[in-house]
Write a protein that holds these residues in place. Structure first.
Motif, PDB file in Angstrom:
ATOM      1  N   SER A 149       0.848  -1.202   0.000  1.00 18.87           N
ATOM      2  CA  SER A 149       0.000   0.000   0.000  1.00 18.87           C
ATOM      3  C   SER A 149       0.878   1.244   0.000  1.00 18.87           C
ATOM      4  O   SER A 149       2.068   1.183   0.355  1.00 18.87           O
ATOM      5  CB  SER A 149      -0.899   0.018   1.236  1.00 18.87           C
ATOM      6  N   LYS A 150       0.246   2.364  -0.370  1.00 20.68           N
ATOM      7  CA  LYS A 150       0.978   3.627  -0.384  1.00 20.68           C
ATOM      8  C   LYS A 150       1.400   3.999   1.032  1.00 20.68           C
ATOM      9  O   LYS A 150       2.500   4.518   1.255  1.00 20.68           O
ATOM     10  CB  LYS A 150       0.105   4.723  -0.998  1.00 20.68           C
ATOM     11  N   GLU A 151       0.547   3.677   2.007  1.00 18.87           N
ATOM     12  CA  GLU A 151       0.866   3.987   3.413  1.00 18.87           C
ATOM     13  C   GLU A 151       2.134   3.240   3.837  1.00 18.87           C
ATOM     14  O   GLU A 151       3.016   3.812   4.472  1.00 18.87           O
ATOM     15  CB  GLU A 151      -0.288   3.570   4.348  1.00 18.87           C
ATOM     16  N   GLN A 152       2.213   1.965   3.463  1.00 23.23           N
ATOM     17  CA  GLN A 152       3.406   1.173   3.836  1.00 23.23           C
ATOM     18  C   GLN A 152       4.658   1.716   3.143  1.00 23.23           C
ATOM     19  O   GLN A 152       5.727   1.758   3.728  1.00 23.23           O
ATOM     20  CB  GLN A 152       3.220  -0.290   3.433  1.00 23.23           C
ATOM     21  N   LEU A 153       4.463   2.132   1.891  1.00 25.19           N
ATOM     22  CA  LEU A 153       5.603   2.679   1.147  1.00 25.19           C
ATOM     23  C   LEU A 153       6.091   3.972   1.806  1.00 25.19           C
ATOM     24  O   LEU A 153       7.294   4.142   2.067  1.00 25.19           O
ATOM     25  CB  LEU A 153       5.200   2.938  -0.309  1.00 25.19           C
ATOM     26  N   ASP A 154       5.144   4.859   2.107  1.00 24.68           N
ATOM     27  CA  ASP A 154       5.506   6.136   2.731  1.00 24.68           C
ATOM     28  C   ASP A 154       6.156   5.911   4.098  1.00 24.68           C
ATOM     29  O   ASP A 154       7.123   6.588   4.457  1.00 24.68           O
ATOM     30  CB  ASP A 154       4.273   7.035   2.884  1.00 24.68           C
ATOM     31  N   LEU A 155       5.642   4.923   4.828  1.00 23.47           N
ATOM     32  CA  LEU A 155       6.197   4.631   6.151  1.00 23.47           C
ATOM     33  C   LEU A 155       7.647   4.147   6.023  1.00 23.47           C
ATOM     34  O   LEU A 155       8.527   4.562   6.791  1.00 23.47           O
ATOM     35  CB  LEU A 155       5.334   3.574   6.865  1.00 23.47           C
ATOM     36  N   ALA A 156       7.885   3.292   5.037  1.00 22.46           N
ATOM     37  CA  ALA A 156       9.257   2.792   4.828  1.00 22.46           C
ATOM     38  C   ALA A 156      10.189   3.961   4.492  1.00 22.46           C
ATOM     39  O   ALA A 156      11.290   4.083   5.051  1.00 22.46           O
ATOM     40  CB  ALA A 156       9.277   1.742   3.720  1.00 22.46           C
ATOM     41  N   PHE A 157       9.737   4.855   3.607  1.00 23.31           N
ATOM     42  CA  PHE A 157      10.556   6.022   3.242  1.00 23.31           C
ATOM     43  C   PHE A 157      10.768   6.933   4.461  1.00 23.31           C
ATOM     44  O   PHE A 157      11.898   7.331   4.757  1.00 23.31           O
ATOM     45  CB  PHE A 157       9.891   6.823   2.122  1.00 23.31           C
ATOM     46  N   ASP A 158       9.682   7.220   5.172  1.00 19.30           N
ATOM     47  CA  ASP A 158       9.791   8.122   6.330  1.00 19.30           C
ATOM     48  C   ASP A 158      10.685   7.531   7.413  1.00 19.30           C
ATOM     49  O   ASP A 158      11.318   8.257   8.182  1.00 19.30           O
ATOM     50  CB  ASP A 158       8.404   8.428   6.925  1.00 19.30           C
ATOM     51  N   SER A 159      10.735   6.204   7.488  1.00 21.33           N
ATOM     52  CA  SER A 159      11.560   5.561   8.516  1.00 21.33           C
ATOM     53  C   SER A 159      13.040   5.560   8.145  1.00 21.33           C
ATOM     54  O   SER A 159      13.898   5.304   8.987  1.00 21.33           O
ATOM     55  CB  SER A 159      11.105   4.116   8.729  1.00 21.33           C
ATOM     56  N   GLY A 160      13.329   5.799   6.855  1.00 23.20           N
ATOM     57  CA  GLY A 160      14.744   5.880   6.471  1.00 23.20           C
ATOM     58  C   GLY A 160      15.163   5.040   5.279  1.00 23.20           C
ATOM     59  O   GLY A 160      16.338   5.053   4.900  1.00 23.20           O
ATOM     60  N   ALA A 161      14.217   4.314   4.672  1.00 23.27           N
ATOM     61  CA  ALA A 161      14.581   3.549   3.469  1.00 23.27           C
ATOM     62  C   ALA A 161      14.935   4.533   2.358  1.00 23.27           C
ATOM     63  O   ALA A 161      14.220   5.520   2.145  1.00 23.27           O
ATOM     64  CB  ALA A 161      13.421   2.666   3.027  1.00 23.27           C
TER      65      ALA A 161
END
Ligand code: 1GP
Length: 240
Positions: free
Chosen positions: A208-220
């Motif tokens: 999902s877009k939420e999971q993608l954004d979370l991964a990016f926001d966390s530092g991926a």
């Protein structure tokens, strides 16, 4: 000249987030490539990764050649084994499974790959590959006969990633496994990222877009998505 890697570093220094679509040669037919890549070209995808745990001989080369006809995006091999190395791609993630303790996947397959690599001009990017448990046995586990790392022992994951960096690896890839029901947690991503001075790739189970954004926001720095795109191409739209 390692262009692809410096492009990745350059994007990261400009705070750009990178997204790779993973194409498994055994799951994609040549007939479908043109339409699929057309959708990829119009999406946020910045890189195309190609590979699978088990792939029929020659199918990677045929697929790479076909994809090349339809896109200018960088094509990076993410090989499950030595037979998936083809000179037609732009670069290769030279993976060492540093979460496992099977010498074949730490150094054996890499030695085997050298004579094949000598015949290519592929940019070779040394990558520490870390498999994290997701509740189910993954195909990487089966094929390599290694255990994934526990998601509860974050310090161990951090130390493994850092050891990869200190060994001179250029990228660290945190993998939950293709189709994983549980993606890598935000806590693992941010804890590993804090200690690393090299780019961090995250993949497995992002749907999902939420999971993608979370991964990016966390530092991926770069996220890899395969299954979600394979199952439903409208997911490319959803990410816009
Ligand atoms: C698998 O990390 C990649 O090696 C992508 O996983 O297929 O679950 O997106 P998914």
């Amino acid at each position: 000249m390692s262009t692809m890697y410096y492009d990745i570093l350059n994007s990261i220094s400009q705070n750009k987030k990178l997204l790779a679509v993973l194409i498994d040669p055994d799951k994609m037919t040549l007939n479908n490539i043109s339409a699929f890549i057309d959708t990829v070209n119009k999406s946020k995808v910045t890189h195309i990764f190609i590979g699978g745990s088990t792939v029929n001989k020659n199918s990677t080369e045929e697929l790479v050649s076909e994809i090349k006809k339809h896109t200018k995006l960088p094509l990076i091999l993410f090989p499950g084994d030595v037979t998936q190395i083809t000179k037609k791609a732009d670069a290769l993630l030279f993976l060492s499974l540093i979460s496992g303790r099977n010498p074949e996947y730490l150094i054996g397959k890499q030695v085997e790959a050298v004579s094949k690599l000598r015949e290519t001009t592929l940019e070779v990017i040394s990558t520490g590959y870390i498999l994290i448990e997701n509740g189910k046995e993954t195909s990487v586990q089966k094929v390599t006969g290694t255990l994934p790392m526990s998601r509860n022992n974050i310090q161990d994951i951090i130390n493994t990633a850092k050891a990869g960096e200190l060994l001179g690896m250029k990228l660290i890839y945190l993998e939950a496994g293709s189709g994983a029901s549980k993606a890598i947690t935000s806590e693992i991503i941010s804890s590993v990222k804090k200690e690393l001075n090299i780019p961090l790739i995250v993949g497995g189970g992002i749907r999902s877009k939420e999971q993608l954004d979370l991964a990016f926001d966390s530092g991926a720095d770069l996220v890899v998505i395969g299954t979600a795109f394979e199952e439903d191409e409208s997911f490319f739209e959803e990410l816009k």
